[in-house]
Design an enzyme around this catalytic site. Structure first.
Site, short mmCIF file in Angstrom:
data_model
loop_
_atom_site.label_atom_id
_atom_site.label_comp_id
_atom_site.label_asym_id
_atom_site.label_seq_id
_atom_site.Cartn_x
_atom_site.Cartn_y
_atom_site.Cartn_z
N GLY A 13 0.80 -1.23 0.00
CA GLY A 13 0.00 0.00 0.00
C GLY A 13 0.83 1.28 0.00
O GLY A 13 1.86 1.39 -0.68
N ILE A 14 0.38 2.23 0.79
CA ILE A 14 0.96 3.57 0.79
C ILE A 14 2.41 3.55 1.29
O ILE A 14 3.29 4.22 0.74
CB ILE A 14 0.09 4.50 1.69
N ASP A 57 7.11 -6.48 14.51
CA ASP A 57 5.73 -6.24 14.91
C ASP A 57 5.73 -5.05 15.87
O ASP A 57 6.33 -5.12 16.95
CB ASP A 57 5.15 -7.50 15.59
N TYR A 149 -11.76 2.42 14.55
CA TYR A 149 -10.75 3.05 13.67
C TYR A 149 -10.77 4.58 13.83
O TYR A 149 -9.72 5.20 14.00
CB TYR A 149 -11.04 2.64 12.22
N LYS A 153 -7.72 6.92 15.10
CA LYS A 153 -7.10 7.91 14.21
C LYS A 153 -7.25 9.33 14.78
O LYS A 153 -6.39 10.19 14.56
CB LYS A 153 -7.70 7.80 12.81
N VAL A 182 -7.54 6.02 -0.57
CA VAL A 182 -6.43 5.59 -1.43
C VAL A 182 -6.65 4.11 -1.72
O VAL A 182 -6.93 3.32 -0.80
CB VAL A 182 -5.07 5.79 -0.72
N THR A 184 -6.00 0.82 -1.67
CA THR A 184 -5.09 -0.18 -1.08
C THR A 184 -5.93 -1.35 -0.55
O THR A 184 -7.16 -1.30 -0.55
CB THR A 184 -4.31 0.43 0.09
N1 LIG Z 1 -5.98 3.50 2.13
C1 LIG Z 1 -6.76 4.48 2.55
O1 LIG Z 1 -7.76 4.83 1.92
C2 LIG Z 1 -6.40 5.23 3.81
C3 LIG Z 1 -7.22 6.30 4.19
C4 LIG Z 1 -6.92 7.00 5.35
C5 LIG Z 1 -5.82 6.65 6.10
N2 LIG Z 1 -5.05 5.60 5.72
C6 LIG Z 1 -3.92 5.25 6.59
O2 LIG Z 1 -2.75 5.11 5.82
C7 LIG Z 1 -1.88 4.15 6.41
C8 LIG Z 1 -1.49 3.11 5.37
O3 LIG Z 1 -2.68 2.51 4.90
P1 LIG Z 1 -2.75 1.48 3.67
O4 LIG Z 1 -4.06 1.69 3.04
O5 LIG Z 1 -1.50 1.51 2.89
O6 LIG Z 1 -2.88 0.10 4.52
P2 LIG Z 1 -2.45 -1.40 4.20
O7 LIG Z 1 -2.27 -1.60 2.75
O8 LIG Z 1 -3.42 -2.27 4.94
O9 LIG Z 1 -1.03 -1.49 4.93
C9 LIG Z 1 -0.92 -1.45 6.32
C10 LIG Z 1 0.53 -1.63 6.69
O10 LIG Z 1 0.65 -1.65 8.13
C11 LIG Z 1 1.44 -2.78 8.50
N3 LIG Z 1 1.07 -3.28 9.83
C12 LIG Z 1 -0.18 -3.63 10.26
N4 LIG Z 1 -0.12 -4.11 11.51
C13 LIG Z 1 1.19 -4.08 11.88
C14 LIG Z 1 1.91 -4.46 13.05
N5 LIG Z 1 1.28 -5.00 14.13
N6 LIG Z 1 3.24 -4.28 13.09
C15 LIG Z 1 3.89 -3.76 12.03
N7 LIG Z 1 3.27 -3.37 10.89
C16 LIG Z 1 1.94 -3.54 10.82
C17 LIG Z 1 1.16 -3.82 7.41
O11 LIG Z 1 2.23 -4.73 7.29
P3 LIG Z 1 2.25 -6.26 7.80
O12 LIG Z 1 0.85 -6.79 7.70
O13 LIG Z 1 3.22 -6.89 6.85
O14 LIG Z 1 2.77 -6.16 9.19
C18 LIG Z 1 1.10 -2.93 6.17
O15 LIG Z 1 2.40 -2.72 5.65
C19 LIG Z 1 -2.65 3.57 7.60
O16 LIG Z 1 -2.25 4.19 8.80
C20 LIG Z 1 -4.10 3.92 7.28
O17 LIG Z 1 -4.90 3.99 8.43
C21 LIG Z 1 -5.32 4.87 4.61
#
Ligand SMILES: NC(=O)c1ccc[n+]([C@@H]2O[C@H](COP(=O)([O-])OP(=O)(O)OC[C@H]3O[C@@H](n4cnc5c(N)ncnc54)[C@H](OP(=O)(O)O)[C@@H]3O)[C@@H](O)[C@H]2O)c1
Length: 231
Positions: A13-14, A57, A149, A153, A182, A184
Site C-alpha cells: 500500500g501507501i 511487529d 478506527y 485515528k 487511497v 489499497t
Molecule cells: N488506504 C486508505 O484509503 C487510507 C485512508 C486514510 C488513512 N489511511 C492510513 O494510511 C496508512 C497506510 O494505509 P494502507 O491503506 O496503505 O494500509 P495497508 O495496505 O493495509 O497497509 C498497512 C501496513 O501496516 C502494517 N502493519 C499492520 N499491523 C502491523 C503491526 N502490528 N506491526 C507492524 N506493521 C503492521 C502492514 O504490514 P504487515 O501486515 O506486513 O505487518 C502494512 O504494511 C494507515 O495508517 C491507514 O490507516 C489509509
C-alpha cells in the site's frame, strides 16, 4: 543531501510506495512491517542498500527493540513516518472492546512506542509524520461502522499536536496527515465495492515529498489530504 528515513507499514500500500519513492531519490530508507517476504521484494526493487528491510511487529517490545537496533547503526534519523495501521469495520454495538484495544495498539500505541525508542536519534531539523485518516479529522463527513478506527485515528491527531509543542525545543517537527481514500488493501477492506480516486503511488509520492520538505513550512499541523471520498 542524502537523508535517513524510517517508515512503518512498508510491506504494501501507501508505505511501500512511499519507501520506493524516497529510495528513488537516493535517500536511505529503513522499511518495516511484519511481512518479511514483501519487505525483501521492496528492497530488491530499489538500488542496492537504499532500502533496509526490518521485520518487526510494532505491537511488541521485541519489534521496537529490533528497530532501535537498526537505527543505532546510523548517526541520526532525519525522518520518521508512522504509517502502519489497521482498520475494522463493524457496527459500534457489535464491536467488542478488545477490538478497540487492538486498534489503539497498532494505530496509536505503536507510534508512542516507536517515538519513545527513537527520539534520541531524531535531531534538530528532523521530521515526524504521523499518518491519520479523515475518519479521525474533526468536522469531516463520517461513515458508520468505523468507530474503533475513527477513535484511534483521532487519537493520532491529538498525540501529534501535543508532541509538536513538546519537541519544539529539540528542533523536531511533528505533523499529521489525515488521508482520504487511497486504493489499497485496507481501503478495499473498509469500503468494499468502492473505487478510490487516488493510487498508492500518488499518495506515496506526496508523503515522500512531505517528509523531506514540509517541516520547513509546518509544525504541529493536522492536514486533510483528501478529495470528498470515504477514508
Ligand atoms: N488506504 C486508505 O484509503 C487510507 C485512508 C486514510 C488513512 N489511511 C492510513 O494510511 C496508512 C497506510 O494505509 P494502507 O491503506 O496503505 O494500509 P495497508 O495496505 O493495509 O497497509 C498497512 C501496513 O501496516 C502494517 N502493519 C499492520 N499491523 C502491523 C503491526 N502490528 N506491526 C507492524 N506493521 C503492521 C502492514 O504490514 P504487515 O501486515 O506486513 O505487518 C502494512 O504494511 C494507515 O495508517 C491507514 O490507516 C489509509
Amino acid at each position: 543531501m542524502n537523508k535517513t528515513i524510517l517508515i512503518t507499514g512498508a510491506s504494501r500500500g501507501i508505505g511501500y510506495e512511499t519507501a520506493l519513492r524516497l529510495a528513488s531519490q537516493n535517500h536511505t530508507v529503513i522499511a518495516t512491517a511484519r511481512s518479511e517476504d514483501k519487505l525483501v521484494e521492496l528492497a530488491n526493487s530499489a538500488d542496492p542498500g537504499k532500502i533496509i528491510p526490518v521485520k518487526a511487529d510494532l505491537t511488541l517490545e521485541t519489534g521496537i527493540q529490533k528497530l532501535a537496533d537498526s537505527v543505532s547503526k546510523f548517526e541520526s534519523l532525519d525522518g520518521l513516518i508512522n504509517n502502519a495501521g489497521a482498520v475494522h469495520r463493524e457496527s459500534f454495538m457489535d464491536t467488542d472492546l478488545s477490538v478497540f484495544q487492538e486498534l489503539m495498539d497498532i494505530n496509536v500505541y505503536s507510534i508512542v512506542r516507536l517515538i519513545k525508542a527513537l527520539k534520541h536519534k531524531l535531531g534538530n531539523g528532523s521530521h515526524i509524520v504521523n499518518i491519520s485518516s479523515m475518519s479521525g479529522y474533526q468536522g469531516s463527513l463520517k461513515f458508520g461502522d468505523l468507530s474503533a478506527y475513527g477513535a484511534a485515528k483521532a487519537a493520532v491527531v491529538g498525540l501529534s499536536e501535543v508532541l509538536s509543542a513538546e519537541f519544539t525545543d529539540d528542533g523536531i517537527s511533528v505533523n499529521c496527515l489525515c488521508l482520504g481514500a487511497v486504493q489499497t488493501e485496507m481501503f478495499a477492506e473498509a469500503f468494499p465495492g468502492f473505487e478510490a480516486p487516488v493510487s498508492p503511488q500518488q499518495m506515496g509520492t506526496y508523503i515522500a515529498n512531505f517528509v523531506l520538505t514540509a517541516h520547513q513550512f509546518y509544525n504541529g499541523k493536522v492536514l486533510p489530504v483528501a478529495l470528498n471520498d470515504p477514508g
